[in-house]
Scaffold this active site. Structure first.
Site, PDB file in Angstrom:
ATOM      1  N   TRP A  13       0.817  -1.226   0.000  1.00  0.00           N
ATOM      2  CA  TRP A  13       0.000   0.000   0.000  1.00  0.00           C
ATOM      3  C   TRP A  13       0.846   1.269   0.000  1.00  0.00           C
ATOM      4  CZ3 TRP A  13      -4.276  -1.156   4.244  1.00  0.00           C
ATOM      5  CH2 TRP A  13      -4.954  -2.337   3.888  1.00  0.00           C
ATOM      6  N   LYS A  14       2.142   1.132   0.209  1.00  0.00           N
ATOM      7  CA  LYS A  14       3.031   2.305   0.295  1.00  0.00           C
ATOM      8  C   LYS A  14       2.453   3.312   1.304  1.00  0.00           C
ATOM      9  CE  LYS A  14       4.702   1.170  -4.236  1.00  0.00           C
ATOM     10  NZ  LYS A  14       5.282   1.577  -5.499  1.00  0.00           N
ATOM     11  N   GLU A 104      12.203   2.063  -3.843  1.00  0.00           N
ATOM     12  CA  GLU A 104      11.902   3.414  -3.347  1.00  0.00           C
ATOM     13  C   GLU A 104      12.707   3.704  -2.086  1.00  0.00           C
ATOM     14  OE1 GLU A 104       7.622   3.123  -3.275  1.00  0.00           O
ATOM     15  OE2 GLU A 104       7.566   3.218  -5.469  1.00  0.00           O
ATOM     16  N   GLY A 180       5.007   1.943 -10.834  1.00  0.00           N
ATOM     17  CA  GLY A 180       4.155   3.125 -10.828  1.00  0.00           C
ATOM     18  C   GLY A 180       4.099   3.862 -12.150  1.00  0.00           C
ATOM     19  N   GLY A 241       1.437  -2.627  -6.233  1.00  0.00           N
ATOM     20  CA  GLY A 241       1.366  -1.335  -5.545  1.00  0.00           C
ATOM     21  C   GLY A 241       0.015  -0.680  -5.805  1.00  0.00           C
ATOM     22  N   GLY A 242      -0.020   0.218  -6.780  1.00  0.00           N
ATOM     23  CA  GLY A 242      -1.222   1.023  -7.061  1.00  0.00           C
ATOM     24  C   GLY A 242      -2.511   0.215  -7.136  1.00  0.00           C
TER      25      GLY A 242
HETATM   26  P1  PGA Z   1       3.147  -0.483  -8.672  1.00  0.00           P
HETATM   27  O1  PGA Z   1       4.180  -0.688  -7.467  1.00  0.00           O
HETATM   28  O2  PGA Z   1       2.311  -1.735  -8.762  1.00  0.00           O
HETATM   29  O3  PGA Z   1       2.348   0.713  -8.289  1.00  0.00           O
HETATM   30  O4  PGA Z   1       3.968  -0.285  -9.915  1.00  0.00           O
HETATM   31  C1  PGA Z   1       4.781  -1.940  -7.233  1.00  0.00           C
HETATM   32  C2  PGA Z   1       5.759  -1.839  -6.098  1.00  0.00           C
HETATM   33  O5  PGA Z   1       6.474  -0.832  -6.001  1.00  0.00           O
HETATM   34  O6  PGA Z   1       5.853  -2.751  -5.250  1.00  0.00           O
END
Ligand code: PGA
Length: 269
Positions: A13-14, A104, A180, A241-242
């Site tokens: 979920w960041k 990240e 992302g 992620g997203g």
């Molecule tokens: P994303 O991120 O699916 O939004 O590209 C994946 C991740 O960084 O784990």
């Protein structure tokens, strides 16, 4: 995917969702998952630290088929590390998977391969499982350095783990150019990288460890490309992620994984 490796669909979920939003998400997700055959597919949720306790309460209270995850942790168990969260604290909350070395954090928090090594040891010391992220940048790929980059990151990580730890490790191949951006790797690229990762593991820890390590793909994975990305032999799941931020969308990704396992079963029988 391989019949003997359990597929993992992990939602990173960041820095999204307050604890109240997290509770709503996980309730909706849990409701959708309860209708699925999850014998061969595991689902994990990796909320920000502030939401882990809330998510854990819902997961435990409603007995939801969701493994608890974290996005990072400190490499020491305790001490004067203002603002950090200890792996002991995560383990006590019932966290099973800890994302380690996400690009990240490597880029924004100065996480070096040495720090990642220390974190891997800390995660195992506390009886959790790391989801070790490795992957090349767009510039590295353009210069043909993908395998070199993967060998460096993976080799450094494997050097501090024993064979038993390596066998239970989850590695996420996350090409930085795909994270992302909406531009996911092709099935061919993902499979090539996953197979290369397995060969590096084999070289370090033997064929048995390489056969049981799970390799995920991450980088713009969605409900639309999940079926394709899960169609090969070496990718055992997705780090999302997203597309994990919306419970219905994430549930559709899990559904694609369940279907892929079924197809694989009928193709091999
Ligand atoms: P994303 O991120 O699916 O939004 O590209 C994946 C991740 O960084 O784990």
């Amino acid at each position: 995917m391989h019949p003997e490796r359990k597929v993992l669909v992990a939602g990173n979920w960041k820095m999204h969702h307050t604890h109240l939003e997290a509770i709503r998400l996980v309730q909706t997700l849990g409701f959708a998952l309860e209708r699925m055959d999850l014998r061969h597919v595991e689902v994990s949720a990796h909320p920000p630290f502030t939401s882990i306790r809330s998510v854990q309460t819902v997961v435990d209270g409603d007995d939801l088929p969701i493994s608890l995850g974290a996005q990072t942790c400190h490499f020491e168990d305790l001490g004067a590390f203002t603002g950090e969260v200890s792996p002991v604290m995560l383990a006590k909350l019932g966290v099973r998977y800890v994302i380690t070395g996400h690009s990240e954090r490597r880029a924004m928090c100065g996480e070096t391969d040495e720090i990642v090594q220390a974190k891997l040891k800390a995660v195992y010391r506390n009886h959790m499982v790391p989801v070790l992220c490795v992957g090349e940048s767009g510039a590295e790929r353009a210069r043909g350095l993908t395998e070199e980059r993967l060998s460096e990151q993976l080799g450094s990580a494997l050097a501090v783990l024993n064979a038993e730890q390596i066998a239970s490790l989850v590695v996420a191949y996350e090409p930085i150019w795909a994270i992302g951006t909406g531009e996911n790797a092709s099935l061919k690229d993902a499979e090539e990288a996953a197979s290369f990762i397995r060969s590096v593991v084999a070289g370090n820890a033997g064929a048995a460890a390489a056969g049981s390590v799970r390799v995920l793909y991450g980088g713009s994975a969605t409900d639309e490309n999940a079926a394709e990305l899960l169609g090969g032999d070496d990718v055992d799941g997705l780090l999302v992620g997203g597309a994990s931020l919306d419970p219905d969308r994430f549930a559709r990704i899990v559904e694609r994984a369940v279907e892929a396992v079924k197809e694989r079963g009928s193709a091999s029988s």
